[in-house]
Scaffold this motif. Structure first.
Motif, short mmCIF file in Angstrom:
data_model
loop_
_atom_site.label_atom_id
_atom_site.label_comp_id
_atom_site.label_asym_id
_atom_site.label_seq_id
_atom_site.Cartn_x
_atom_site.Cartn_y
_atom_site.Cartn_z
N ASP A 71 67.01 52.70 49.72
CA ASP A 71 65.87 51.82 49.47
C ASP A 71 66.16 50.48 50.13
O ASP A 71 66.71 49.56 49.52
N LEU A 72 65.79 50.36 51.41
CA LEU A 72 66.14 49.20 52.21
C LEU A 72 65.64 47.90 51.61
O LEU A 72 66.41 46.95 51.45
N PHE A 73 64.38 47.83 51.24
CA PHE A 73 63.82 46.56 50.79
C PHE A 73 64.41 46.11 49.45
O PHE A 73 64.62 44.92 49.24
N ALA A 74 64.70 47.03 48.56
CA ALA A 74 65.36 46.66 47.31
C ALA A 74 66.77 46.14 47.58
O ALA A 74 67.21 45.16 46.96
N LEU A 75 67.48 46.78 48.50
CA LEU A 75 68.82 46.33 48.84
C LEU A 75 68.78 44.94 49.47
O LEU A 75 69.60 44.08 49.13
N LEU A 76 67.82 44.69 50.36
CA LEU A 76 67.72 43.36 50.97
C LEU A 76 67.48 42.29 49.92
O LEU A 76 68.07 41.21 49.97
N GLU A 77 66.63 42.59 48.96
CA GLU A 77 66.36 41.65 47.87
C GLU A 77 67.64 41.35 47.09
O GLU A 77 67.95 40.19 46.78
N THR A 78 68.41 42.39 46.80
CA THR A 78 69.67 42.22 46.08
C THR A 78 70.67 41.40 46.90
O THR A 78 71.32 40.50 46.38
N LEU A 79 70.78 41.71 48.19
CA LEU A 79 71.73 40.99 49.05
C LEU A 79 71.35 39.51 49.14
O LEU A 79 72.23 38.64 49.12
N ARG A 80 70.07 39.22 49.24
CA ARG A 80 69.64 37.81 49.28
C ARG A 80 70.00 37.11 47.97
O ARG A 80 70.47 35.97 47.98
N ALA A 81 69.80 37.79 46.84
CA ALA A 81 70.14 37.21 45.54
C ALA A 81 71.64 36.97 45.41
O ALA A 81 72.07 36.09 44.66
N GLU A 82 72.43 37.74 46.14
CA GLU A 82 73.89 37.59 46.14
C GLU A 82 74.36 36.62 47.21
O GLU A 82 75.56 36.51 47.49
N ASN A 83 73.40 35.89 47.82
CA ASN A 83 73.68 34.88 48.84
C ASN A 83 74.32 35.44 50.11
O ASN A 83 75.09 34.75 50.78
N CYS A 84 74.01 36.70 50.44
CA CYS A 84 74.46 37.27 51.70
C CYS A 84 73.56 36.77 52.83
O CYS A 84 72.41 36.40 52.60
N GLN A 85 74.08 36.76 54.04
CA GLN A 85 73.32 36.31 55.20
C GLN A 85 72.49 37.48 55.73
O GLN A 85 72.93 38.24 56.59
N VAL A 86 71.28 37.62 55.21
CA VAL A 86 70.36 38.67 55.65
C VAL A 86 69.51 38.09 56.77
O VAL A 86 68.89 37.03 56.61
N LEU A 87 69.48 38.77 57.91
CA LEU A 87 68.66 38.31 59.02
C LEU A 87 67.19 38.62 58.71
O LEU A 87 66.88 39.62 58.07
N GLU A 88 66.31 37.76 59.14
CA GLU A 88 64.90 37.88 58.77
C GLU A 88 64.19 39.08 59.39
O GLU A 88 63.27 39.63 58.80
N LYS A 89 64.58 39.49 60.57
CA LYS A 89 63.90 40.56 61.28
C LYS A 89 64.08 41.90 60.57
O LYS A 89 65.19 42.25 60.16
#
Length: 126
Positions: free
Chosen positions: A79-97
């Motif tokens: 589940d890519l979008f759920a993982l991205l949300e979690t990574l952002r909440a964990e202050n990981c550097q998620v690229l916007e694209k």
């Protein structure tokens, strides 16, 4: 929520992609295709085909930026979008694209050492 479920691909940066592709073809027997890589089909412990592939490719690494690493790993996720949300909440550097195509959904994150990581949610049938 599951995070990474497997490795979807390995991408290698080369100074001379064509020459390195030929070396892997000649010496390791990898069936390098015109696009610079191959797809290894998955099999079970008995050698029977099962759903899934792992891509392997040698190129110029232009798509690795902003990383300067000589490789990029593609990790399969459920589940890519759920993982991205979690990574952002964990202050990981998620690229916007992000990208969506017939090959699935893709996004990228940088690890603490500056390596770009590709996250891939395969299409439902893979």
């Amino acid at each position: 929520m599951s995070r990474v479920t497997g490795i979807g691909g390995i991408f290698i940066k080369a100074k001379n992609p064509g020459e390195l592709q030929q070396w892997y073809k000649d010496h390791l027997g990898i069936d390098v295709q015109a696009w610079g890589g191959t797809s290894f089909r998955w099999v079970d412990s008995s050698g029977n085909p099962t759903a899934g592939t792992t891509a392997w490719m040698i190129g110029d690494g232009g798509n690795f930026a902003p990383s300067e690493a000589p490789f990029m790993v593609n990790y399969r996720v459920s589940d890519l979008f759920a993982l991205l949300e979690t990574l952002r909440a964990e202050n990981c550097q998620v690229l916007e694209k992000t990208e969506e195509s017939e090959y699935g959904k893709f996004a990228w994150v940088m690890d603490p050492e500056g390596n770009k990581i590709e996250l891939w949610e395969p299409p439902a049938n893979e």
